[in-house]
Design a protein around this motif. Structure first.
Motif, mmCIF file in Angstrom:
data_model
loop_
_atom_site.group_PDB
_atom_site.id
_atom_site.type_symbol
_atom_site.label_atom_id
_atom_site.label_comp_id
_atom_site.label_asym_id
_atom_site.label_seq_id
_atom_site.Cartn_x
_atom_site.Cartn_y
_atom_site.Cartn_z
ATOM 1 N N GLU A 61 0.825 -1.213 0.000
ATOM 2 C CA GLU A 61 0.000 0.000 0.000
ATOM 3 C C GLU A 61 0.858 1.261 0.000
ATOM 4 N N ASN A 62 2.056 1.173 0.574
ATOM 5 C CA ASN A 62 2.943 2.340 0.635
ATOM 6 C C ASN A 62 4.071 2.272 -0.383
ATOM 7 N N ASN A 63 3.970 1.304 -1.324
ATOM 8 C CA ASN A 63 4.928 1.188 -2.428
ATOM 9 C C ASN A 63 6.371 1.114 -1.930
ATOM 10 N N VAL A 64 6.590 0.368 -0.853
ATOM 11 C CA VAL A 64 7.919 0.246 -0.255
ATOM 12 C C VAL A 64 8.836 -0.533 -1.194
ATOM 13 N N ASP A 65 10.033 -0.015 -1.412
ATOM 14 C CA ASP A 65 10.986 -0.653 -2.320
ATOM 15 C C ASP A 65 11.773 -1.774 -1.647
ATOM 16 N N ILE A 66 12.047 -1.616 -0.354
ATOM 17 C CA ILE A 66 12.821 -2.623 0.369
ATOM 18 C C ILE A 66 12.455 -2.543 1.845
ATOM 19 N N MET A 67 12.383 -3.707 2.497
ATOM 20 C CA MET A 67 11.980 -3.788 3.902
ATOM 21 C C MET A 67 13.059 -4.501 4.703
ATOM 22 N N PHE A 68 13.304 -4.018 5.936
ATOM 23 C CA PHE A 68 14.258 -4.635 6.851
ATOM 24 C C PHE A 68 13.511 -5.069 8.114
ATOM 25 N N ASP A 69 13.638 -6.364 8.466
ATOM 26 C CA ASP A 69 12.946 -6.929 9.626
ATOM 27 C C ASP A 69 13.876 -7.938 10.285
ATOM 28 N N ASP A 70 13.732 -8.142 11.591
ATOM 29 C CA ASP A 70 14.632 -9.067 12.291
ATOM 30 C C ASP A 70 14.082 -10.488 12.357
ATOM 31 N N SER A 71 12.844 -10.700 11.916
ATOM 32 C CA SER A 71 12.218 -12.020 11.999
ATOM 33 C C SER A 71 12.310 -12.740 10.657
ATOM 34 N N ARG A 72 12.855 -13.949 10.676
ATOM 35 C CA ARG A 72 12.950 -14.733 9.445
ATOM 36 C C ARG A 72 11.557 -15.045 8.900
ATOM 37 N N ARG A 73 10.639 -15.388 9.772
ATOM 38 C CA ARG A 73 9.283 -15.682 9.323
ATOM 39 C C ARG A 73 8.658 -14.471 8.642
ATOM 40 N N ASN A 74 8.827 -13.297 9.245
ATOM 41 C CA ASN A 74 8.287 -12.080 8.635
ATOM 42 C C ASN A 74 8.913 -11.827 7.276
ATOM 43 N N CYS A 75 10.235 -12.007 7.195
ATOM 44 C CA CYS A 75 10.937 -11.771 5.933
ATOM 45 C C CYS A 75 10.458 -12.738 4.857
ATOM 46 N N ASN A 76 10.292 -13.993 5.196
ATOM 47 C CA ASN A 76 9.834 -14.979 4.212
ATOM 48 C C ASN A 76 8.449 -14.630 3.689
ATOM 49 N N ARG A 77 7.575 -14.160 4.584
ATOM 50 C CA ARG A 77 6.233 -13.760 4.142
ATOM 51 C C ARG A 77 6.303 -12.571 3.191
ATOM 52 N N LEU A 78 7.177 -11.624 3.497
ATOM 53 C CA LEU A 78 7.333 -10.457 2.630
ATOM 54 C C LEU A 78 7.863 -10.863 1.262
ATOM 55 N N ILE A 79 8.851 -11.740 1.261
ATOM 56 C CA ILE A 79 9.429 -12.203 -0.004
ATOM 57 C C ILE A 79 8.379 -12.934 -0.824
ATOM 58 N N GLU A 80 7.568 -13.763 -0.174
ATOM 59 C CA GLU A 80 6.480 -14.463 -0.863
ATOM 60 C C GLU A 80 5.480 -13.471 -1.446
ATOM 61 N N GLY A 81 5.330 -12.314 -0.798
ATOM 62 C CA GLY A 81 4.418 -11.278 -1.276
ATOM 63 C C GLY A 81 5.035 -10.351 -2.302
ATOM 64 N N GLY A 82 6.269 -10.654 -2.745
ATOM 65 C CA GLY A 82 6.911 -9.862 -3.788
ATOM 66 C C GLY A 82 7.654 -8.644 -3.281
ATOM 67 N N ILE A 83 7.911 -8.582 -1.964
ATOM 68 C CA ILE A 83 8.618 -7.429 -1.386
ATOM 69 C C ILE A 83 10.092 -7.776 -1.231
ATOM 70 N N ASN A 84 10.956 -6.900 -1.699
ATOM 71 C CA ASN A 84 12.396 -7.059 -1.499
ATOM 72 C C ASN A 84 12.693 -6.876 -0.012
ATOM 73 N N CYS A 85 13.211 -7.906 0.647
ATOM 74 C CA CYS A 85 13.355 -7.869 2.105
ATOM 75 C C CYS A 85 14.716 -8.386 2.541
ATOM 76 N N TYR A 86 15.292 -7.730 3.549
ATOM 77 C CA TYR A 86 16.530 -8.159 4.185
ATOM 78 C C TYR A 86 16.260 -8.398 5.667
ATOM 79 N N MET A 87 16.920 -9.409 6.200
ATOM 80 C CA MET A 87 16.810 -9.714 7.623
ATOM 81 C C MET A 87 17.920 -8.995 8.371
ATOM 82 N N MET A 88 17.548 -8.303 9.458
ATOM 83 C CA MET A 88 18.521 -7.608 10.301
ATOM 84 C C MET A 88 19.009 -8.553 11.386
ATOM 85 N N GLY A 89 20.312 -8.736 11.470
ATOM 86 C CA GLY A 89 20.891 -9.645 12.438
ATOM 87 C C GLY A 89 20.978 -9.051 13.835
#
Length: 485
Positions: free
Chosen positions: A134-162
């Motif tokens: 909805e906010n046309n985000v180009d890339i997302m950073f999250d510390d949860s692997r599960r959250n990142c996998n869901r974002l990637i499945e939804g077509g969002i470029n995502c990186y996991m923060m260690g």
């Protein structure tokens, strides 16, 4: 660039405080200490039941959130990114029952720590795909692997923060360990790779749109211009789709010379000369859309005509569906009740095909949304310096277009002209200039009407736009001296 950031463990040092609080609380329970030292999640280190962990969170999390330290370097690099023109969207799943007043607590913590950002978004789910889209985000950073996998499945470029406590979960996923690495990822990201699919000879707004795009090459990497089919235009002299395609091709080359970008002339490709239900399976435009999509991680098709070329490309090469985003100007809002609109009604089969393909799709309706981009010759004359050949040309085609549609002089009174296609370019420049909603993809009926649904795949529908923001950006790019006055 539009950057999405989780708060806990990305901006705040969530784990360090939680680690100490778990240790304190454990002494009040069975005082057995850490019994699972090989497990990285803090809540799993102790012999607590899941009910005990949840009770601890519900009782204390909101108070902990007021005391979280700021993660090292987060404020420094956030300020730096903002100063470089990026937008920062803080997307956090702070909800009940862990928080009673999540917005108030979070904004106070951000203010107390002098952390600057573009927008705070409270996600109701740990799956933040909806908020990112909805906010046309180009890339997302999250510390949860599960959250990142869901974002990637939804077509969002995502990186996991260690963090110190999730490193055994980072294998096999794009990740960063600190803010210095996060900043490098942003700096190394390239411009948005786009294809403009246009029926440029059909009307004049396409020519304004191509101009706007090429005045925004700090954002866009233009991969190709593909010629979309059109027929029965009230503006063009073309009598057949083939004639229209040829005229569109020549007009595009002419405009590229005026824009002083002749290097793009070799990237202009002729598209379909029949609509989807009767079209050949491929053409020059389709072949190049497929080739470009396959070589890029993500390609954005800015579609400002009939969806024929797009539909044929997705049908011939379904493997590109996951690699493409389509932003289309077409149809009307649900309030209008019908889609008797040029881009839509020309090739309903193409609309059905693209909507059903499950490609990432943004729809900008014409009536009640893009129709707000109405302007007049007087506004254009005021802001476009007609000493410049390009501006003089745009003013000329605007006047000629008005004369073509308004035969009697009295019709000029109180009448403007809508530059519809600017909306698609503007959306990818800054989606904050639009109000959008992620909805269940409607079914496209054979008569061109929408049938709303509840459980289809999700698409973005734009509901409104901020005319002032779009025209300000356009006019300043056309005449940078305006901001010096």
């Amino acid at each position: 660039m539009r950057i999405g950031l989780d708060i806990d463990n990305v901006i705040s040092d969530f784990d360090s405080l939680l680690y100490e609080e778990f240790k304190k609380e454990d002494k009040n329970k069975r005082n057995r200490g850490i019994i699972n030292s090989d497990i990285n999640w803090i809540k799993d280190m102790y012999d607590w039941s899941s009910e005990e962990v949840e009770e601890f969170y519900v009782k204390n999390m909101e108070e902990f959130a007021k005391r979280f330290p700021v993660r090292k370097d987060s404020k420094y690099y956030m300020d730096r990114l903002l100063s470089e023109g990026h937008s920062l969207y803080l997307i956090t799943n702070r909800v009940s029952p862990h928080y009673k007043e999540p917005y108030e607590v979070t904004t106070k913590w951000l203010n107390d720590n002098n952390i600057h950002y573009t927008k705070l978004i409270l996600s109701k789910s740990t799956n933040k795909t909806k908020e990112c889209r909805e906010n046309n985000v180009d890339i997302m950073f999250d510390d949860s692997r599960r959250n990142c996998n869901r974002l990637i499945e939804g077509g969002i470029n995502c990186y996991m923060m260690g963090t110190d406590y999730n490193k055994n979960r980072m294998k096999g996923i794009n990740s960063v360990n600190n803010w210095q690495e996060l900043y490098k990822v942003i700096k190394n990201m390239k411009k948005k790779k786009v294809i403009l699919d246009t029926d440029i000879e059909n009307e004049i707004d396409d020519q304004f749109a191509l101009t706007y795009l090429l005045k925004s090459l700090d954002i866009f990497d233009l991969q190709a211009i593909t010629i979309a089919p059109f027929s029965k235009s009230g503006y063009s002299e073309a009598k057949t789709i083939s004639e229209g395609t040829e005229l569109s091709y020549n007009t595009t080359l002419k405009l590229l010379d005026m824009l002083d970008h002749p290097e793009y002339k070799e990237k202009v490709y002729k598209g379909a000369i029949k609509y989807t239900h009767e079209s050949e399976e491929t053409n020059e435009a389709v072949e190049n859309i497929i080739e470009i999509a396959r070589k890029n991680d993500k390609t954005i098709i800015l579609a400002i005509g009939a969806l024929t070329n797009v539909a044929l490309s997705l049908k011939k090469a379904p493997d590109i569906i996951e690699k493409v985003k389509v932003v289309w100007l077409g149809g009307n809002t649900f309030l209008t009740k019908d889609n008797n609109e040029f881009n839509f009604i020309q090739d309903v089969k193409a609309v059905q095909s693209v909507f059903n393909s499950k490609v990432e799709l943004v729809v900008i309706p014409c009536r009640n949304v893009a129709s707000n981009l109405n302007t007049t010759i007087y506004e254009l004359e005021h802001y476009l310096n007609d000493d410049i050949e390009l501006n003089k040309y745009l003013l000329q085609i605007f006047r000629e277009c008005k004369k073509a549609f308004l035969k009697e002089p009295k019709n000029y009174i109180g009448n403007g002209k809508t530059l519809w296609d600017l909306s698609v370019i503007a959306y990818e420049i800054n989606a904050d200039w639009f109000k959008s909603e992620l909805i269940s993809c409607p079914n496209i009926l054979n008569d061109g009407n929408y049938e709303q649904t509840d459980n289809n795949h999700k698409v973005i529908f734009v509901n409104d736009l901020f005319r002032k923001k779009i025209y300000q950006d356009f006019f300043i790019k056309m005449n940078p001296k305006l901001i010096e006055k």
